[in-house]
Write an enzyme that holds these catalytic residues in place. Structure first.
Site, PDB file in Angstrom:
ATOM      1  CG  ASP A  45     -15.456 -13.255  27.496  1.00 60.11           C
ATOM      2  OD1 ASP A  45     -16.328 -12.554  28.052  1.00 60.11           O
ATOM      3  OD2 ASP A  45     -14.444 -12.777  26.961  1.00 60.11           O
ATOM      4  CB  CYS A 260     -25.269   1.872  32.002  1.00 63.94           C
ATOM      5  SG  CYS A 260     -25.140   0.072  31.923  1.00 63.94           S
TER       6      CYS A 260
END
Length: 428
Positions: A45, A260
């Protein structure tokens, strides 16, 4: 001449190759953990703070290393990209993180490697946008020198019932050889098995369709809630009655936020516009859901109008819940923020509390200062999400923080419909 050894599955099983997962958010982190139970895994990350948070939590128990150093993933053989793909202020796909991650992987690629994308995108994005970056940066050719697959993430945050391992994984790839290999790999971590599809575009389309279907159905319920509110009809009772028919699908009205459901429909709208297609239903459904914040504020203001007109002190509001859904800390695209903003524009003093949200995150993303606890009294109390710690609150609790029994409790999720007796009450 490049070596074209694509026997990756056996190498992973024998721990002669490793998996690198790029992006360790709510999608990439559980994915990396499941991979590490079977294969050598590196979790990458760009946030060094995120890496420090994760280091030491699982590294000793399973075969995983967390890093923010690109050099640490340069020897991996399978690269899985699971970074956010938001939309910009104009509702157009923002592929910056996806393409930047593709470039990072491109610098690491060697012949025989595989790249799998899990990020939600519009149909055609992987082949039209991502693969060209991989080829340009690496100098290699997809299909001949490296393989690419797409398997859309289906993670539902804070859902213990539907998890990565018990939810069927859709798998697609650039060719049959890659499809077989990627399917074998995911079958090792997904107990529910895999669903193979004919091409990458089908897999991409299936993911955005899943989200868009929910968005459209919730928009229908939201419009019904607006109408029934004006007609003084109890939406909850209507849904209960309608649900007695075998083919009725019971969606509830409410705020649509997160990464989403409110995002994927705009991917389709954007892709359609490039083909001169106007997706009116999809577009209007998103606009209806976005307007719910304004609708809830207006309904709340109508119900406390007498308090506002007779007030001798500033009207004070408490908003309980800042995350977009229950029991999580995610505040991306939360519709609670426009609610707070509109309450302030109505000259209210607004306090926000949410036991799950890091105050530093709210400050950094929206400039909001969250309170650690309510500072009563309040004229308006709005509960926006059904956090577990909110479920058992009762009439006595809300009376203890209300200015008087003329105060209004706005219960967006309908948690307290049968509990609140001495306060003014409103729910969708």
């Amino acid at each position: 001449m490049h070596c074209k050894d694509f026997n990756l599955y056996e190498k992973l099983i024998e721990h002669k190759a490793s998996v690198a997962v790029l992006g360790l958010g709510y999608v990439g982190f559980p994915l990396a953990i499941e991979f590490a139970k079977r294969f050598r895994t590196i979790g990458y990350d760009i946030s060094s703070e995120r890496i420090e948070e994760l280091r030491g939590t699982f590294e000793e128990a399973i075969d995983i290393t967390f890093t923010s150093n690109v050099a640490d993933i340069s020897d991996a053989s399978l690269y899985v990209i699971s970074v956010p793909t938001p939309v910009d202020e104009n509702k157009n796909p923002d592929l910056n993180q996806l393409l930047e991650s593709s470039a990072v992987v491109g610098k690491c690629l060697s012949p025989g490697n595989f790249v799998v994308y899990e990020s939600t995108v519009y149909p055609g994005c992987t082949e039209d946008k991502c693969i060209p970056v991989l080829e340009k940066v690496s100098g290699l050719v997809c299909g001949d020198d490296f393989k690419v697959g797409y398997t859309p993430e289906r993670i539902n945050p804070n859902d213990a019932k539907h998890t990565l391992t018990n939810t069927v994984k859709i798998v697609s790839a650039c060719d049959d050889e890659a499809l077989d290999c990627i399917a074998n790999i995911y079958n090792n971590i997904v107990d529910a098995g895999v669903e193979l599809v004919s091409c990458i575009k089908v897999a991409e389309a299936s993911k955005v369709l899943e989200n868009t279907q929910r968005n459209v159905n919730i928009a229908l319920m939201n419009e019904m809630a607006m109408l029934f509110s004006a007609m003084d009809i109890d939406m909850t009772e209507v849904l209960k009655a309608a649900s007695t028919k075998w083919n009725f699908v019971n969606y509830s009205p409410g705020l649509v936020g997160g990464h989403c459901i409110p995002v994927a429909p705009w991917f389709l709208v954007s892709a359609a516009l490039e083909r001169n297609i106007d997706m009116r239903l999809v577009k209007m459904s998103s606009l209806v859901n976005d307007d719910m914040a304004s609708f809830i504020v207006q309904e709340s203001l109508k119900r406390i109008d007498t308090i506002v007109k007779s007030a001798e002190q500033p009207i004070r509001a408490l908003v309980m819940g800042y995350a977009y859904k229950e029991n999580i800390d995610d505040i991306r695209n939360t519709l609670v923020e426009p609610i707070v903003k509109q309450l302030e524009e109505a000259s209210m003093e607004v306090d926000i509390v949410d036991p799950f949200v890091n105050p530093a995150k709210a400050k950094a993303m929206y400039g909001r200062d969250l309170k650690l606890k309510p500072e009563a009294p309040y004229d308006l109390i709005m509960v926006t999400v059904a956090h577990d710690c909110y479920i058992d609150l009762d009439n006595d609790y809300f009376m203890s923080i209300a200015r008087s029994n003329k105060s209004l409790l706005v219960d967006i999720r309908g948690i307290y419909k049968s509990k609140v007796k001495t306060l003014n009450y409103y729910s969708l």
